[in-house]
Design an enzyme around this catalytic site. Structure first.
Site, PDB file in Angstrom:
ATOM      1  N   GLU A 305      10.379  16.555  38.665  1.00  0.00           N
ATOM      2  CA  GLU A 305       9.641  15.677  39.459  1.00  0.00           C
ATOM      3  C   GLU A 305      10.410  15.133  39.966  1.00  0.00           C
ATOM      4  OE1 GLU A 305       6.401  16.069  39.022  1.00  0.00           O
ATOM      5  OE2 GLU A 305       6.835  16.701  37.082  1.00  0.00           O
ATOM      6  N   GLU A 327       4.062  22.637  44.635  1.00  0.00           N
ATOM      7  CA  GLU A 327       3.748  23.425  43.645  1.00  0.00           C
ATOM      8  C   GLU A 327       4.746  24.312  42.781  1.00  0.00           C
ATOM      9  OE1 GLU A 327       4.171  20.565  41.410  1.00  0.00           O
ATOM     10  OE2 GLU A 327       2.532  19.343  42.132  1.00  0.00           O
TER      11      GLU A 327
HETATM   12  N1  PHE Z   1       2.257  16.579  40.305  1.00  0.00           N
HETATM   13  C1  PHE Z   1       2.630  16.482  39.480  1.00  0.00           C
HETATM   14  C2  PHE Z   1       3.303  17.924  39.114  1.00  0.00           C
HETATM   15  O1  PHE Z   1       3.564  18.871  39.110  1.00  0.00           O
HETATM   16  C3  PHE Z   1       1.273  16.870  38.299  1.00  0.00           C
HETATM   17  C4  PHE Z   1       0.567  16.120  37.977  1.00  0.00           C
HETATM   18  C5  PHE Z   1      -0.881  16.449  38.771  1.00  0.00           C
HETATM   19  C6  PHE Z   1       0.111  15.018  37.953  1.00  0.00           C
HETATM   20  C7  PHE Z   1      -2.316  15.311  39.230  1.00  0.00           C
HETATM   21  C8  PHE Z   1      -0.497  14.378  37.611  1.00  0.00           C
HETATM   22  C9  PHE Z   1      -1.521  14.482  38.043  1.00  0.00           C
HETATM   23  O2  PHE Z   1       4.480  17.286  38.829  1.00  0.00           O
HETATM   24 ZN    ZN Z   2       4.904  19.362  40.835  1.00  0.00          ZN
END
Ligand code: PHE
Ligand code: ZN
Length: 882
Positions: A305, A327
């Site tokens: 994060e 991601e």
């Molecule tokens: N973007 C977040 C992550 O990869 C994952 C996530 C997606 C959380 C959608 C909540 C809703 O760390």
């Molecule tokens: Zn992420």
């Protein structure tokens, strides 16, 4: 509730937004019975859009009730706009205007956990991917980036802490015991990164000095009962901040960085700018309550994060088809970080295991999609192992092809070129190309083609000429909507071993001056032959070292060759992999009719060697002693019979445990050294070895083993050992002892949701005790909660995903059970419901006795009235093409 059929959204239909938002002014009034959101958007026509449309489109949701709408201060009458379920169009707007929107929400009734909702009394938000439209009317797409100012007002006694993105610029008291705080985020961001938290939380403070000498305030906010479970996350955060400066040259940009833990959360955690929100289970830990695995997971998620601040927030995605841009890259960054913090080989083994077990399964099923998908119905269904894990591998292959220095040049260029922009995976690859001068045009197919490439390797040795030839054929299987795929660009790392275990030089021509013992071959053709010169003996090939690409490799190693590689391959990953291949071969040889045959003594002796040779890297040994999982064996099999695979694996385990009893006992005792609890690779390996030995001993009804388990359970000062003993007992036949321990465990920990989740999971995942009647009992337990995703995952998800012989019971009861739960959850939390369907989607893979019943369960889900878009997409795609 849905009335018409969900629409498919296509990448090819992407258009730049016609209007942009420069600034968002938000005021949240939080009350017991709801929340009112006042929003003022400063909007202007996008100079990059060639549309002459004079109407502006905003997204909305059934969760938002529109109270008023105004343009440049003038209230809009109902004929000035069209309001449908999920969209609002305002006609005839000028090129610049201010749009005022007031909405009313009921966070206390929001069970979807999207937008603004309540979790154990506190208010929190989740806006990725399309949750901001559940809060207010907004052009809710990531290529609209705006500056946000957020004022939060709430009762001061109940909600002393009021948080949002950026810096707090103003606070004060209001009438009626209320107060407010205003936050300002100087960085333009897409709406999916917006966050708000209000609650009665304890604050943990720390600080971090950046390389350039700025002091950053680090704060964690948790419920008071969790205040002793923050240290690990805070330490992980500081390590991640330092690492990102050193390895990527990335500094943090705001003055405050906040982490909040919430119990009800659909996913693991969320990278909201300056205010990361975590599922409690992914951030809170103490040695008493969290296992080693949880400690490592927390470290990597906190890092993940945090790393998003650059790879995701400063440089974000143009549209959701580009999800892997942030991601895949961020998972790659967090896995490099974890490798650096612990054992790189072990980390690689864990990542490859997950990929080969679960992502390969996804990639060969009905939901298979490219790393950059071409279409979707519900974007939430695309937070997949393909986007994350395969996306990480794709970035990792670029790293392998370019080497670390060029890769760093490429990432520097990417961040510099695109800072503050919303971009595409193609922009990422282009930055890598421009910085390195390499041509990655064929490599881009990794983003476009779904499916796991299959490499068939054949070799021949010409003794007289001293030439060894490797021929590699690649094939990419068809996936939904994609056939006849082109060959991909694959980095294929190899080595050759001589009979004494020495590494042979790899000369690619008679005159090749370079003779390394490790090489990355680049495959670009459907069939590729490499000649190695000056090879003095017929070698054993070590292929796809360190899992250099997410592919399947077929080569006819003999069991003897695998045992040889297990002890001689200088590549740690391939030593482990040889052991896995050997075990897979032995176990699958005992499935079905061959079930009564004896277990190959070669396997026993190989494991004895691992158990007794203490000069080996114990972290690697701990991994090598894990037999391939049932899920992996099923993934590898054609028309698998799950109960049969289970029996064969149990038989091998029982055989090993009996034959190696004394070595297991010795291993247990040798690794029982007491001392301060630490999460170092060595200490983790020691506990893992000890608990594996214990589990194996209990497999044979060993009395001494049982006594050891009981005493370990009673004396353990950490959750890894306590859970290790409990799990070993739950998975063995000692029902009486097991029941007592489970009860005692619950009594001791019932106030701690994270521990209760583990207590649920250990029971739901056990093929010994987790039959359907037990699962139903767990679901009527007072600690079970339909509104809490973690509880659902730890009982229903674990049952269907890990308790495979029970889930695949021949009478179909497991499938019908899952159908019932999905239908029930679909109304309250469609995201979680859609994820739960996943085990049923692969019905075509199984023998018809199973497949037909799985299909029936899917059809029953399909026929539920008012099915959510989330579940609709998964079910319809799974049933399609019959
Ligand atoms: N973007 C977040 C992550 O990869 C994952 C996530 C997606 C959380 C959608 C909540 C809703 O760390
Ligand atoms: Zn992420």
């Amino acid at each position: 509730m849905r009335t018409n059929q969900p629409q498919t959204i296509y990448l090819k239909d992407y258009r730049v937004p016609v209007f942009l938002v420069d600034h968002v002014d938000l005021r949240f009034e939080l009350f017991e019975d709801g929340a009112r959101v006042h929003s003022v958007l400063s909007m202007r026509r996008n100079p990059d859009s060639d549309s002459s449309d004079t109407s502006v489109e905003l997204n909305s949701d059934t969760l938002t009730k529109l109270e008023s709408l105004s343009l440049d201060g003038k209230e809009l009458g109902i004929d000035a706009y069209e309001d449908s379920v999920d969209r609002l169009v305002i006609h005839d707007v000028p090129d610049h205007f201010e749009l005022g929107v007031v909405t009313w929400l009921e966070p206390q009734n929001n069970t979807r956990l999207e937008g603004l909702y309540q979790s154990s009394g506190m208010f929190c938000t989740q806006c990725e991917a399309e949750g901001f439209r559940c809060i207010t009317y907004f052009p809710d797409r990531p290529d609209v980036m705006a500056r946000f100012r957020t004022r939060i007002e709430a009762d001061k006694a109940s909600f002393p802490i009021l948080l949002s993105n950026g810096n707090d610029v103003e606070k004060g008291d209001l009438d009626g015991g209320r107060h407010f705080v205003t936050w300002e985020d100087p960085f333009p961001k897409p709406s999916y990164l917006f966050a708000l938290v209000a609650g009665d939380l304890v604050e943990k403070r720390d600080s971090f000095r950046t390389l350039s000498g700025r002091d950053i305030d680090l704060r964690m906010y948790v419920e008071p009962r969790n205040s002793d479970k923050c240290d690990h996350a805070m330490d992980s955060l500081k390590r991640a901040m330092r690492w990102d400066e050193e390895v990527y040259g990335r500094e943090y940009d705001l003055d405050i960085f906040m982490i909040v833990a919430v119990d009800d959360f659909n996913m693991g955690a969320m990278e909201n700018k300056g205010l990361n929100i975590f599922n409690s289970s992914c951030v809170l830990a103490s040695q008493e309550t969290a296992t080693d695995m949880a400690f490592q997971r927390i470290e990597s998620i906190v890092a993940h994060e945090y790393f998003h601040n650059w790879s995701g927030n400063r440089v974000t995605c143009r549209d959701w088809f580009q999800l892997s841009l942030k991601e895949g890259f961020t998972v790659f960054r967090d896995s490099q970080f974890s490798a650096d913090m612990g054992s790189p080989t072990v980390k690689r083994i864990e990542d490859a295991t997950m990929l080969r077990t679960a992502q390969f399964a996804e990639d060969s099923g009905p939901m298979a999609h490219p790393v950059r998908p071409e279409s979707y119905m519900e974007i939430t269904n695309f937070y997949t192992l393909t986007i994350y894990e395969k996306g990480c591998e794709v970035v990792g292959m670029i790293h392998t092809l370019l080497g670390p220095d060029m890769f760093r040049k490429g990432s520097d260029l990417y961040f510099e070129r695109h800072d503050g922009q919303a971009v595409t995976t193609d922009d990422f690859v282009r930055a890598m190309e421009d910085a390195s001068g390499r041509d990655l045009s064929q490599f881009r197919l990794w983003y476009e083609q779904a499916g796991t490439p299959e490499l068939t390797v054949k070799d021949e040795y010409d003794q007289a000429a001293g030439i060894y030839r490797l021929r590699i054929d690649q094939r990419i299987p068809d996936t939904p909507g994609q056939t006849n795929k082109k060959p991909q660009h694959i980095p294929f790392a190899i080595g050759l071993l001589g009979a004494d275990g020495e590494s042979l030089p790899l000369k690619l021509s008679a005159t090749d001056a370079d003779e390394p013992t490790d090489r990355v071959l680049e495959l670009t053709e459907a069939s590729h032959t490499f000649e190695f010169h000056g090879v003095s003996e017929c070698p054993v090939p070590s292929l796809l070292r360190n899992f250099s690409a997410p592919v399947r490799v077929y080569y006819p190693w003999t069991r003897e060759q695998l045992m040889f590689l297990m002890s001689h391959d200088p590549d740690g990953f391939n030593r482990w992999d040889a052991g896995q291949r050997l075990a897979v071969d032995v176990i699958s040889g005992l499935v079905g009719e061959a079930g009564s045959e004896a277990v190959d003594s070669g396997l026993t002796e190989a494991y004895r060697g691992l158990l007794t040779d203490t000069s080996l890297d114990q972290a690697l040994v701990a991994k090598m002693l894990q037999l391939p999982s049932e899920a992996y064996l099923i993934e590898l099999a054609d028309k698998p019979n799950v109960p049969d695979i289970h029996r064969a694996r149990e038989k091998v385990l029982g055989h090993l445990a009996t034959a190696l009893r004394d070595d297991l006992l010795a291993c247990y005792k040798r690794n029982s050294v007491e001392g301060r609890y630490e999460v170092t690779p060595q200490a983790v390996a020691r506990r893992s070895l000890r608990n594996t030995a214990l589990a194996w001993l209990l497999h044979t009804d060993d009395e001494e083993g049982r006594a050891l388990a009981e005493s370990q359970f009673a004396k353990a000062d950490n959750m890894t050992d306590r859970m290790g003993a409990l799990r070993a007992l739950v998975n063995s036949g000692y029902e009486q002892e097991c029941k007592q321990m489970l009860d005692a465990f619950y009594e001791q920990w019932k106030a701690d949701p994270q521990v209760v989740e583990q207590w649920f999971a250990v029971q739901a995942g056990s093929s010994r005790t987790g039959g359907l009647s037990r699962i139903r009992e767990l679901m009527s337990h007072p600690a079970f909660d339909w509104k809490n995703p973690n509880k659902i995952r730890s009982v229903i998800g674990v049952f269907a995903g890990q308790n495979l012989p029970a889930f695949h019971a021949e009478d179909g009861s497991g499938y019908r059970f899952l159908e019932e739960q999905v239908r029930r959850l679909d109304d309250s939390n469609p995201q979680i419901a859609a994820r739960l369907v996943s085990p049923l989607t692969r019905w075509r893979k199984y023998a018809p006795v199973h497949g037909e019943q799985m299909k029936k369960a899917l059809e029953a889900i399909r026929d539920k009235s008012g099915l959510s878009r989330d579940v609709y997409e998964v079910v319809h795609k799974s049933l399609a093409g019959q």
